[in-house]
Design a protein around this motif. Sequence first.
Motif, mmCIF file in Angstrom:
data_model
loop_
_atom_site.group_PDB
_atom_site.id
_atom_site.type_symbol
_atom_site.label_atom_id
_atom_site.label_comp_id
_atom_site.label_asym_id
_atom_site.label_seq_id
_atom_site.Cartn_x
_atom_site.Cartn_y
_atom_site.Cartn_z
ATOM 1 N N PRO A 129 -6.496 62.906 69.143
ATOM 2 C CA PRO A 129 -7.336 62.390 68.058
ATOM 3 C C PRO A 129 -6.603 61.322 67.244
ATOM 4 C CG PRO A 129 -6.530 64.590 67.543
ATOM 5 C CD PRO A 129 -6.155 64.328 68.958
ATOM 6 N N ILE A 130 -7.362 60.300 66.839
ATOM 7 C CA ILE A 130 -6.805 59.209 66.056
ATOM 8 C C ILE A 130 -7.431 59.219 64.669
ATOM 9 C CG2 ILE A 130 -6.487 56.717 65.880
ATOM 10 C CD1 ILE A 130 -4.939 58.011 68.170
ATOM 11 N N ARG A 131 -6.578 59.205 63.658
ATOM 12 C CA ARG A 131 -7.002 59.263 62.265
ATOM 13 C C ARG A 131 -6.668 57.948 61.566
ATOM 14 N NH1 ARG A 131 -2.830 63.721 60.884
ATOM 15 N NH2 ARG A 131 -1.661 62.199 62.130
ATOM 16 N N PRO A 132 -7.270 57.683 60.402
ATOM 17 C CA PRO A 132 -6.859 56.508 59.639
ATOM 18 C C PRO A 132 -5.351 56.475 59.389
ATOM 19 C CG PRO A 132 -8.898 57.357 58.749
ATOM 20 C CD PRO A 132 -8.450 58.350 59.790
ATOM 21 N N LEU A 133 -4.743 57.632 59.179
ATOM 22 C CA LEU A 133 -3.297 57.710 58.976
ATOM 23 C C LEU A 133 -2.544 57.094 60.158
ATOM 24 C CD1 LEU A 133 -0.957 58.918 57.213
ATOM 25 C CD2 LEU A 133 -1.078 60.917 58.717
ATOM 26 N N ASP A 134 -3.009 57.402 61.392
ATOM 27 C CA ASP A 134 -2.364 56.865 62.597
ATOM 28 C C ASP A 134 -2.568 55.359 62.707
ATOM 29 O OD1 ASP A 134 -1.573 59.465 63.815
ATOM 30 O OD2 ASP A 134 -3.737 59.769 63.906
ATOM 31 N N MET A 135 -3.770 54.901 62.342
ATOM 32 C CA MET A 135 -4.057 53.471 62.428
ATOM 33 C C MET A 135 -3.247 52.677 61.410
ATOM 34 S SD MET A 135 -8.192 53.576 62.719
ATOM 35 C CE MET A 135 -9.059 54.419 64.034
ATOM 36 N N LEU A 136 -2.984 53.299 60.287
ATOM 37 C CA LEU A 136 -2.277 52.612 59.208
ATOM 38 C C LEU A 136 -0.770 52.571 59.445
ATOM 39 C CD1 LEU A 136 -2.852 51.227 56.490
ATOM 40 C CD2 LEU A 136 -2.460 53.448 55.389
ATOM 41 N N PHE A 137 -0.189 53.695 59.858
ATOM 42 C CA PHE A 137 1.271 53.793 59.938
ATOM 43 C C PHE A 137 1.810 53.931 61.357
ATOM 44 C CE2 PHE A 137 0.285 55.496 55.646
ATOM 45 C CZ PHE A 137 0.964 54.537 54.906
ATOM 46 N N GLY A 138 0.933 54.085 62.345
ATOM 47 C CA GLY A 138 1.357 54.322 63.717
ATOM 48 C C GLY A 138 1.015 55.727 64.141
ATOM 49 N N HIS A 139 0.794 55.898 65.446
ATOM 50 C CA HIS A 139 0.384 57.203 65.967
ATOM 51 C C HIS A 139 1.478 58.236 65.701
ATOM 52 C CE1 HIS A 139 -0.852 59.934 69.504
ATOM 53 N NE2 HIS A 139 -1.701 60.107 68.509
ATOM 54 N N GLN A 140 1.161 59.213 64.878
ATOM 55 C CA GLN A 140 2.169 60.155 64.414
ATOM 56 C C GLN A 140 2.758 60.998 65.532
ATOM 57 O OE1 GLN A 140 3.304 60.109 60.973
ATOM 58 N NE2 GLN A 140 2.275 58.175 61.464
ATOM 59 N N ALA A 141 1.951 61.343 66.534
ATOM 60 C CA ALA A 141 2.473 62.142 67.656
ATOM 61 C C ALA A 141 3.506 61.352 68.443
ATOM 62 C CB ALA A 141 1.330 62.586 68.558
ATOM 63 N N ALA A 142 3.250 60.055 68.649
ATOM 64 C CA ALA A 142 4.202 59.217 69.366
ATOM 65 C C ALA A 142 5.493 59.055 68.569
ATOM 66 C CB ALA A 142 3.583 57.854 69.663
ATOM 67 N N LEU A 143 5.356 58.891 67.261
ATOM 68 C CA LEU A 143 6.538 58.773 66.413
ATOM 69 C C LEU A 143 7.347 60.064 66.422
ATOM 70 C CD1 LEU A 143 4.932 56.876 63.408
ATOM 71 C CD2 LEU A 143 6.503 55.942 65.105
ATOM 72 N N ALA A 144 6.649 61.202 66.385
ATOM 73 C CA ALA A 144 7.331 62.497 66.399
ATOM 74 C C ALA A 144 8.085 62.713 67.705
ATOM 75 C CB ALA A 144 6.321 63.627 66.177
ATOM 76 N N ALA A 145 7.587 62.087 68.790
ATOM 77 C CA ALA A 145 8.236 62.213 70.095
ATOM 78 C C ALA A 145 9.427 61.264 70.240
ATOM 79 C CB ALA A 145 7.222 61.951 71.200
ATOM 80 N N GLY A 146 9.728 60.512 69.173
ATOM 81 C CA GLY A 146 10.902 59.670 69.193
ATOM 82 C C GLY A 146 10.651 58.204 69.493
ATOM 83 N N HIS A 147 9.382 57.821 69.641
ATOM 84 C CA HIS A 147 9.060 56.428 69.955
ATOM 85 C C HIS A 147 8.942 55.632 68.650
ATOM 86 C CE1 HIS A 147 8.474 57.731 74.053
ATOM 87 N NE2 HIS A 147 7.552 58.597 73.678
ATOM 88 N N ARG A 148 10.073 55.362 68.038
ATOM 89 C CA ARG A 148 10.075 54.755 66.716
ATOM 90 C C ARG A 148 9.542 53.324 66.726
ATOM 91 N NH1 ARG A 148 9.525 58.397 63.449
ATOM 92 N NH2 ARG A 148 10.026 56.878 61.810
ATOM 93 N N HIS A 149 9.579 52.665 67.882
ATOM 94 C CA HIS A 149 9.031 51.308 67.964
ATOM 95 C C HIS A 149 7.512 51.292 67.833
ATOM 96 C CE1 HIS A 149 8.973 52.933 72.077
ATOM 97 N NE2 HIS A 149 7.936 52.155 72.285
ATOM 98 N N MET A 150 6.884 52.483 67.848
ATOM 99 C CA MET A 150 5.432 52.568 67.715
ATOM 100 C C MET A 150 4.977 52.592 66.254
ATOM 101 S SD MET A 150 4.301 52.450 70.753
ATOM 102 C CE MET A 150 2.607 53.008 70.601
ATOM 103 N N ALA A 151 5.902 52.571 65.313
ATOM 104 C CA ALA A 151 5.521 52.545 63.894
ATOM 105 C C ALA A 151 4.818 51.231 63.570
ATOM 106 C CB ALA A 151 6.749 52.717 63.018
ATOM 107 N N HIS A 152 3.858 51.276 62.655
ATOM 108 C CA HIS A 152 3.166 50.073 62.181
ATOM 109 C C HIS A 152 3.888 49.548 60.947
ATOM 110 C CE1 HIS A 152 -0.948 51.157 64.204
ATOM 111 N NE2 HIS A 152 0.070 51.138 65.047
ATOM 112 N N ARG A 153 4.225 48.266 60.982
ATOM 113 C CA ARG A 153 4.984 47.659 59.891
ATOM 114 C C ARG A 153 4.223 46.535 59.189
ATOM 115 N NH1 ARG A 153 8.699 49.083 63.896
ATOM 116 N NH2 ARG A 153 10.407 50.377 63.115
ATOM 117 N N SER A 154 3.066 46.180 59.720
ATOM 118 C CA SER A 154 2.235 45.163 59.087
ATOM 119 C C SER A 154 0.789 45.431 59.472
ATOM 120 C CB SER A 154 2.660 43.746 59.484
ATOM 121 O OG SER A 154 2.568 43.574 60.884
ATOM 122 N N GLY A 155 -0.129 44.612 58.975
ATOM 123 C CA GLY A 155 -1.536 44.820 59.287
ATOM 124 C C GLY A 155 -2.348 43.586 58.966
#
Length: 205
Positions: A129-155
């Motif tokens: 599932p994708i939430r506004p939180l994921d769209m704004l800051f990056g998919h939290q599950a991917a970040l939790a799995a260590g994929h830090r390059h998936m963070a959102h830094r602009s928009g």
Amino acid sequence: MSDDCAAARPRQLLHVGCGARGNRDLPACLRGPAWREIRLDIDPAVEPDIVASISDLHMVADASIDAIFSSHNLEHLDAFAVPRALAEFHRVLRADGYALITLPDLRAIALHIAADQLDAPLYQSPAGPIRPLDMLFGHQAALAAGHRHMAHRSGFTATTLGRSLLAAGFHEVRVHEGGHWDLWAVASMPATGAAVWDELARVMQ
């Protein structure tokens, strides 16, 4: 090279932020024998042809690419790096090439945030599932799995995306709001043919 040989060559598609091989986000109009896909990604684990950031394409020659496809990449850059990435897109495209770009629409996402739905799932993706939180800051599950390059830094909104592409030197830019809290943009070069807009019209809807 003769005109016949030039016409026969496959068009060069630079698929930036390509992800794993077999990624199905590539639009149908950019698939098939008419295209040679060059896969570029910052993550070597997805086995791209080129391991690089989209803000530094120095290994790609000037005016050597017919089309660029960028799906949900620019938002991973710091805002100050976005102009550099778009300038690189412009540099590597041929005079009749174009870039097709899609990314989250902050304006559409903000409507849900204003309605206090930051953590409410909006749709199901293959990753969950994708939430506004994921769209704004990056998919939290991917970040939790260590994929830090998936963070959102602009928009971007439609206005700021269009303005950024024009500032990078593109000849004409069209930006449309998509149906999944996303934006779609086509940025053309000076000699891009009118047929491109018809070819991409279905993708942009």
